[in-house]
Design a protein around this motif. Structure first.
Motif, PDB file in Angstrom:
ATOM      1  N   VAL A  87       0.845  -1.198   0.000  1.00  0.00           N
ATOM      2  CA  VAL A  87       0.000   0.000   0.000  1.00  0.00           C
ATOM      3  C   VAL A  87       0.881   1.250   0.000  1.00  0.00           C
ATOM      4  N   ILE A 126      -7.074   4.122   6.097  1.00  0.00           N
ATOM      5  CA  ILE A 126      -7.172   2.702   5.742  1.00  0.00           C
ATOM      6  C   ILE A 126      -7.176   1.951   7.074  1.00  0.00           C
ATOM      7  N   VAL A 148     -11.286   3.492   3.709  1.00  0.00           N
ATOM      8  CA  VAL A 148     -11.412   2.116   3.220  1.00  0.00           C
ATOM      9  C   VAL A 148     -11.156   1.176   4.392  1.00  0.00           C
ATOM     10  N   PHE A 150     -10.450  -2.833   5.414  1.00  0.00           N
ATOM     11  CA  PHE A 150      -9.979  -4.050   4.749  1.00  0.00           C
ATOM     12  C   PHE A 150      -9.821  -5.170   5.752  1.00  0.00           C
ATOM     13  N   ASN A 161     -15.167  -1.434   1.371  1.00  0.00           N
ATOM     14  CA  ASN A 161     -14.560  -2.617   1.987  1.00  0.00           C
ATOM     15  C   ASN A 161     -13.770  -3.421   0.960  1.00  0.00           C
ATOM     16  N   ILE A 162     -12.563  -3.821   1.361  1.00  0.00           N
ATOM     17  CA  ILE A 162     -11.756  -4.727   0.538  1.00  0.00           C
ATOM     18  C   ILE A 162     -11.515  -5.979   1.378  1.00  0.00           C
ATOM     19  N   SER A 301      -3.879  -4.971  -1.882  1.00  0.00           N
ATOM     20  CA  SER A 301      -3.193  -3.680  -1.759  1.00  0.00           C
ATOM     21  C   SER A 301      -3.571  -2.748  -2.906  1.00  0.00           C
ATOM     22  N   ILE A 304      -7.161  -1.509  -2.380  1.00  0.00           N
ATOM     23  CA  ILE A 304      -7.235  -0.527  -1.294  1.00  0.00           C
ATOM     24  C   ILE A 304      -6.876   0.857  -1.817  1.00  0.00           C
TER      25      ILE A 304
END
Length: 339
Positions: A87, A126, A148, A150, A161-162, A301, A304
């Motif tokens: 990231v 994040i 975001v 995750f 959402n990841i 990654s 995101i």
């Protein structure tokens, strides 16, 4: 310690206007029609004294800090460390720096870190959320902060959402053990209501129920040390000698479990099979090598950063928020196939 030089100090030292120094250091010399000679003079002096801009002051002026705040459960965990590294690399392509910290799955610590990021006026967040910070997440959304989540998320809060298909990954992994002749499969997991953990548990239960096999579930508290984790796993295995396979819900549970099995003296895979959720960089080096459910770290990654940059650049409405679900990969190695 020598006081850090400010734009005001540079202007005073060079006997020029503060606005001139500010324009040069912010790359606006040509726009403000500042001469090449003056621009060179300011830049050379700034380099000579090792000038570092005050990021908070700059963010107050521009409304942007070009900093992303990232919260993970444990930055020393191989999964989170790999995600953070990638990231950081991908965010740099968009001229963003990454500040990250570990919550240790502690809601109070997570709340404090979110406040600290807000005080630093980060541009975006994040977060791998821990239970108990729902109000803080909702507050960020109310402030229209780019955000975001995750690895896990709150089903009742509409966020970007990841995640991966944890249910499907656990279902597929358990079926792999069943197809290889293992009948008494234990699932060793955390005592947790986090979405990714409950989905993995439900995937395991679905698989054994479909094949009419017994479910053996051992839930362990997250805050235990490695030594106590190993001890708890040893106790459970010794109390259940009928087990012929063990599915660990995280890679660090798998590591503690492997130590426990070694101490007990059970041979892998003939006496007991081993499988872990989340691959570990060393699992293929073990003897025997360890089968695992691998998450697509590079893709996670990339997604995101993609979703976050989109959120930063555009005013995303609630209906436009994305819920990205990626597939896992079962990497079959020696620990789950009888010799």
């Amino acid at each position: 310690m020598q006081k850090r030089k400010s734009i005001n100090d540079i202007a005073k030292d060079l006997n020029v206007a503060i606005s001139t120094v500010s324009a040069v250091l912010n790359g606006k010399a040509e726009e403000r029609r500042i001469s090449t000679g003056m621009t060179k003079k300011v830049l050379e002096y700034a380099e000579k004294i090792g000038y570092q801009p005050n990021m908070i002051a700059r963010s107050l002026r521009t409304g942007k800090s070009n900093i992303i705040g990232m919260l993970v459960e444990d930055i020393s965990d191989p999964f989170f460390a790999s995600i953070a590294r990638l990231v950081e690399k991908n965010a740099a392509l968009h001229n963003y720096k990454l500040f990250y910290s570990s919550t240790e799955n502690n809601a109070s610590k997570a709340k404090g870190l979110i406040r600290a990021f807000r005080d630093q006026q980060v541009d975006a967040y994040i977060i791998a959320p821990t239970p108990g910070i729902e109000k803080e997440i909702q507050l960020l959304l109310n402030e229209k902060a780019p955000l975001v989540l995750f690895d896990r998320f709150f089903p009742n809060i509409p966020t970007n959402n990841i995640v991966v298909d944890n249910f499907g990954g656990a279902l597929n992994a358990t079926n792999h053990l069943l197809k290889n002749g293992y009948k008494n499969i234990a699932f060793i997991t955390l005592r947790s209501k986090q979405k990714q953990m409950t989905d993995r548990l439900e995937g395991y239960i679905e698989a054994v129920n479909q094949q009419l096999k017994p479910a053996y579930i051992n839930q362990i508290d997250y805050l235990f040390s490695e030594e106590i984790l190993q001890e708890k796993i040893e106790q459970y295995i010794n109390k259940n000698p009928q087990l012929d396979a063990i599915f660990f819900a995280t890679n660090y549970l798998a590591i503690s479990g492997l130590r426990a099995l070694k101490k007990i003296g059970l041979k892998i895979p003939n006496e007991v099979a081993v499988l872990g959720f989340d691959d570990n960089t060393h699992f293929n080096l073990f003897t025997p090598s360890i089968t695992s459910v691998a998450q697509p770290i590079e893709k996670i990654s990339e997604e995101i950063v993609r979703v976050l940059i989109k959120n930063i650049q555009h005013n995303i409405s609630e209906s436009d928020r994305e819920n990205v679900v990626l597939q896992t990969e079962l990497i079959v190695r020696e620990s789950s196939v009888k010799l």
